[in-house]
Design a protein around this motif. Structure first.
Motif, PDB file in Angstrom:
ATOM      1  N   ARG A 130       0.861  -1.185   0.000  1.00  0.00           N
ATOM      2  CA  ARG A 130       0.000   0.000   0.000  1.00  0.00           C
ATOM      3  C   ARG A 130       0.899   1.238   0.000  1.00  0.00           C
ATOM      4  N   ILE A 131       0.563   2.204  -0.849  1.00  0.00           N
ATOM      5  CA  ILE A 131       1.321   3.457  -0.945  1.00  0.00           C
ATOM      6  C   ILE A 131       0.393   4.605  -0.574  1.00  0.00           C
ATOM      7  N   SER A 132       0.913   5.558   0.191  1.00  0.00           N
ATOM      8  CA  SER A 132       0.163   6.775   0.507  1.00  0.00           C
ATOM      9  C   SER A 132       0.884   7.953  -0.134  1.00  0.00           C
ATOM     10  N   ILE A 133       0.215   8.609  -1.083  1.00  0.00           N
ATOM     11  CA  ILE A 133       0.837   9.651  -1.899  1.00  0.00           C
ATOM     12  C   ILE A 133       0.431  11.030  -1.381  1.00  0.00           C
ATOM     13  N   GLY A 134       1.421  11.821  -0.988  1.00  0.00           N
ATOM     14  CA  GLY A 134       1.152  13.151  -0.423  1.00  0.00           C
ATOM     15  C   GLY A 134       0.943  14.198  -1.500  1.00  0.00           C
ATOM     16  N   VAL A 135      -0.252  14.226  -2.083  1.00  0.00           N
ATOM     17  CA  VAL A 135      -0.553  15.155  -3.174  1.00  0.00           C
ATOM     18  C   VAL A 135      -0.860  16.554  -2.634  1.00  0.00           C
ATOM     19  N   GLN A 136      -1.807  16.653  -1.706  1.00  0.00           N
ATOM     20  CA  GLN A 136      -2.261  17.885  -1.038  1.00  0.00           C
ATOM     21  C   GLN A 136      -3.098  18.792  -1.942  1.00  0.00           C
ATOM     22  N   SER A 137      -2.691  19.011  -3.188  1.00  0.00           N
ATOM     23  CA  SER A 137      -3.497  19.803  -4.120  1.00  0.00           C
ATOM     24  C   SER A 137      -3.068  19.473  -5.551  1.00  0.00           C
ATOM     25  N   PHE A 138      -3.983  19.724  -6.502  1.00  0.00           N
ATOM     26  CA  PHE A 138      -3.675  19.556  -7.911  1.00  0.00           C
ATOM     27  C   PHE A 138      -3.528  20.903  -8.618  1.00  0.00           C
ATOM     28  N   GLN A 139      -3.310  21.970  -7.872  1.00  0.00           N
ATOM     29  CA  GLN A 139      -3.214  23.310  -8.450  1.00  0.00           C
ATOM     30  C   GLN A 139      -1.846  23.912  -8.140  1.00  0.00           C
ATOM     31  N   ALA A 140      -1.200  24.435  -9.187  1.00  0.00           N
ATOM     32  CA  ALA A 140       0.180  24.900  -9.077  1.00  0.00           C
ATOM     33  C   ALA A 140       0.355  25.976  -8.012  1.00  0.00           C
ATOM     34  N   ASP A 141      -0.575  26.949  -7.964  1.00  0.00           N
ATOM     35  CA  ASP A 141      -0.407  28.041  -7.005  1.00  0.00           C
ATOM     36  C   ASP A 141      -0.559  27.554  -5.567  1.00  0.00           C
ATOM     37  N   LYS A 142      -1.459  26.593  -5.359  1.00  0.00           N
ATOM     38  CA  LYS A 142      -1.654  26.055  -4.014  1.00  0.00           C
ATOM     39  C   LYS A 142      -0.449  25.217  -3.585  1.00  0.00           C
ATOM     40  N   LEU A 143       0.101  24.438  -4.514  1.00  0.00           N
ATOM     41  CA  LEU A 143       1.287  23.644  -4.202  1.00  0.00           C
ATOM     42  C   LEU A 143       2.465  24.554  -3.849  1.00  0.00           C
ATOM     43  N   LEU A 144       2.570  25.663  -4.557  1.00  0.00           N
ATOM     44  CA  LEU A 144       3.632  26.624  -4.262  1.00  0.00           C
ATOM     45  C   LEU A 144       3.446  27.215  -2.871  1.00  0.00           C
ATOM     46  N   ASP A 145       2.215  27.593  -2.541  1.00  0.00           N
ATOM     47  CA  ASP A 145       1.935  28.149  -1.211  1.00  0.00           C
ATOM     48  C   ASP A 145       2.258  27.148  -0.100  1.00  0.00           C
ATOM     49  N   LEU A 146       2.052  25.861  -0.392  1.00  0.00           N
ATOM     50  CA  LEU A 146       2.277  24.817   0.606  1.00  0.00           C
ATOM     51  C   LEU A 146       3.731  24.343   0.655  1.00  0.00           C
ATOM     52  N   GLY A 147       4.572  24.875  -0.231  1.00  0.00           N
ATOM     53  CA  GLY A 147       5.978  24.506  -0.223  1.00  0.00           C
ATOM     54  C   GLY A 147       6.255  23.117  -0.759  1.00  0.00           C
ATOM     55  N   ARG A 148       5.327  22.574  -1.572  1.00  0.00           N
ATOM     56  CA  ARG A 148       5.513  21.227  -2.102  1.00  0.00           C
ATOM     57  C   ARG A 148       6.522  21.240  -3.254  1.00  0.00           C
ATOM     58  N   ILE A 149       7.239  20.132  -3.439  1.00  0.00           N
ATOM     59  CA  ILE A 149       8.275  20.078  -4.468  1.00  0.00           C
ATOM     60  C   ILE A 149       7.757  19.523  -5.787  1.00  0.00           C
ATOM     61  N   HIS A 150       6.487  19.051  -5.816  1.00  0.00           N
ATOM     62  CA  HIS A 150       5.958  18.455  -7.042  1.00  0.00           C
ATOM     63  C   HIS A 150       4.952  19.388  -7.697  1.00  0.00           C
ATOM     64  N   ASP A 151       4.573  19.063  -8.927  1.00  0.00           N
ATOM     65  CA  ASP A 151       3.516  19.798  -9.611  1.00  0.00           C
ATOM     66  C   ASP A 151       2.320  18.870  -9.837  1.00  0.00           C
ATOM     67  N   ASP A 152       1.267  19.399 -10.451  1.00  0.00           N
ATOM     68  CA  ASP A 152       0.039  18.627 -10.600  1.00  0.00           C
ATOM     69  C   ASP A 152       0.235  17.419 -11.520  1.00  0.00           C
ATOM     70  N   GLU A 153       1.059  17.562 -12.543  1.00  0.00           N
ATOM     71  CA  GLU A 153       1.273  16.435 -13.451  1.00  0.00           C
ATOM     72  C   GLU A 153       2.025  15.305 -12.753  1.00  0.00           C
ATOM     73  N   GLN A 154       2.981  15.651 -11.902  1.00  0.00           N
ATOM     74  CA  GLN A 154       3.692  14.623 -11.138  1.00  0.00           C
ATOM     75  C   GLN A 154       2.734  13.891 -10.201  1.00  0.00           C
ATOM     76  N   ALA A 155       1.761  14.628  -9.663  1.00  0.00           N
ATOM     77  CA  ALA A 155       0.773  14.004  -8.776  1.00  0.00           C
ATOM     78  C   ALA A 155      -0.064  12.984  -9.550  1.00  0.00           C
ATOM     79  N   ARG A 156      -0.514  13.355 -10.731  1.00  0.00           N
ATOM     80  CA  ARG A 156      -1.310  12.429 -11.547  1.00  0.00           C
ATOM     81  C   ARG A 156      -0.471  11.231 -11.983  1.00  0.00           C
ATOM     82  N   LYS A 157       0.780  11.490 -12.299  1.00  0.00           N
ATOM     83  CA  LYS A 157       1.671  10.402 -12.717  1.00  0.00           C
ATOM     84  C   LYS A 157       1.877   9.407 -11.575  1.00  0.00           C
ATOM     85  N   ALA A 158       2.055   9.921 -10.359  1.00  0.00           N
ATOM     86  CA  ALA A 158       2.266   9.042  -9.207  1.00  0.00           C
ATOM     87  C   ALA A 158       1.054   8.141  -8.989  1.00  0.00           C
TER      88      ALA A 158
END
Length: 390
Positions: A130-158
């Motif tokens: 079982r894998i738990s994927i830390g996506v948090q959001s699929f929107q670039a501006d929100k990911l930036l605000d949250l300090g995440r290192i991935h983008d929305d396409e990487q989230a979908r790919k994962a």
């Protein structure tokens, strides 16, 4: 203090899990209050840390005898920074030291920014199911605000990779109540998550915690009225897509609940190894519940001159009623009254019953002769419910 009395014959052993903490991440997120440390070096001390984890487990194994481990959760930090070879060595060492059930759920947390197809497949080969994927959001501006290192396409790919590598299940972590988030933003994230077809979805509201960057410089978060709209409409979208809410922040397809988290909320036992890990172990022979905490910082944890355990104490009987209900009432399912006595060793005293009656009168809790159950109002105002039960 509540008037509580230990009932000598009644304390029973609940199911047992194992939590393993890997503390490193690429960078510390501004909202994160977990014990995580931004990566200061290119190569992590995988082999050294795994050897310490196994030595830590060897000591803790003395607390459980031959009890079976029902689930393992490798959290962090970002455990997917460790190679599959390191995870394979870790899990093999775990099985040498404790009795892991053949059907145990074994979860690894992963960041979409550290994911590749072969890596996921190798984790499965190592024993992760079982894998738990830390996506948090699929929107670039929100990911930036949250300090995440991935983008929305990487989230979908994962998520796509997780669907393809033979896992029993996978989870997407998603957050709402984000800085500058509108209702349409939150619902877009839910819809995007549903499109990834995860068997399990964790949907958390962002809260500002002490000792975080957001606590030092608080962002502007949605007002309560908007938060209620997000929760109600997001809940409706998830239900319409076939997800059942089984815990305050967790939804799953039928039969796909996270067994590890269920054990936490049902007041089960768990060993905790690794930096800052917490454990809870029941000793039925002396009617005690032991809580343990490990050394928090990696440098101190891997200091061979010191114990891995920084504190270990028996829970006071007067604290057990609140601890039990604080966990158990996060679940949507009804709570068997027998579990209270079975897993705390306590009788339902008049003080405890009086507090339960108050919660029932306020519409926060319902009761049958054999069960208690949190009402929809109680789920919405869980903190209020717990305050009534103190």
């Amino acid at each position: 203090m509540l008037n509580t009395t230990i009932q000598t014959p009644s304390l029973q052993l609940p199911p047992l899990s194992l939590y393993i903490h890997i503390p490193w991440c690429v960078q510390k997120c501004p909202y994160c209050d977990f014990n995580s440390h931004g990566q200061k070096q290119h190569v992590l001390p995988e082999a050294e840390y795994v050897s310490h984890l196994l030595a830590d487990l060897s000591t803790d194994a003395l607390l459980i005898g031959d009890r079976a481990i029902h689930s393992i959760f490798i959290g962090g930090g970002t455990p997917s920074l460790f190679s599959a070879q390191a995870i394979d060595k870790l899990l093999a060492g775990v099985r040498q030291r404790v009795n892991v059930r053949p059907d145990a759920e074994i979860t690894l947390e992963a960041n979409p920014g550290t994911v590749e197809s072969q890596r996921f497949a190798d984790y499965v080969q190592a024993g992760i199911n079982r894998i738990s994927i830390g996506v948090q959001s699929f929107q670039a501006d929100k990911l930036l605000d949250l300090g995440r290192i991935h983008d929305d396409e990487q989230a979908r790919k994962a998520a796509k990779i997780a669907r393809s590598v033979g896992l029993n299940s996978f989870n997407i972590d998603l957050m709402h109540g984000l800085p500058k988030q509108h209702l349409v933003d939150a619902l877009f994230d839910i819809q995007q998550a549903i499109e990834q077809q995860p068997p399990h979805l964790s949907w958390y509201q962002l809260t500002i915690e002490p000792n975080t960057q957001f606590h030092s410089k608080p962002p502007k978060l949605p007002q309560d009225e908007l938060l209620w709209d997000i929760q109600e409409q997001g809940h409706a979208l998830l239900e319409a897509a076939g997800y059942e809410q089984y815990e305050i922040s967790a939804y799953s397809k039928k039969g796909q609940q996270c067994q590890h988290n269920l054990n936490y909320w049902r007041f089960g036992d768990y060993l905790g190894i690794g930096c800052g890990a917490h454990g809870k172990i029941t000793h039925a022979d002396n009617n005690q519940i032991l809580r343990t905490v490990k050394v928090k910082h990696p440098k101190g944890y891997m200091d061979l001159t010191k114990s891995y355990t920084v504190s270990s104490h028996a829970v006071e009987p007067s604290d057990l009623p609140f601890e039990f209900f604080m966990n158990r009432l996060r679940l949507v399912e009804a709570c068997p009254k027998a579990d209270y006595t079975r897993y705390t060793g306590l009788a339902i005293t008049p003080d405890v019953q009086d507090n339960l009656d108050k919660a029932i009168q306020k519409g926060l809790l319902s009761e049958t002769p054999s069960h208690w159950q949190v009402t929809p109002l109680g789920r919405r105002y869980l903190n209020t419910l717990l305050e009534v039960l103190v």
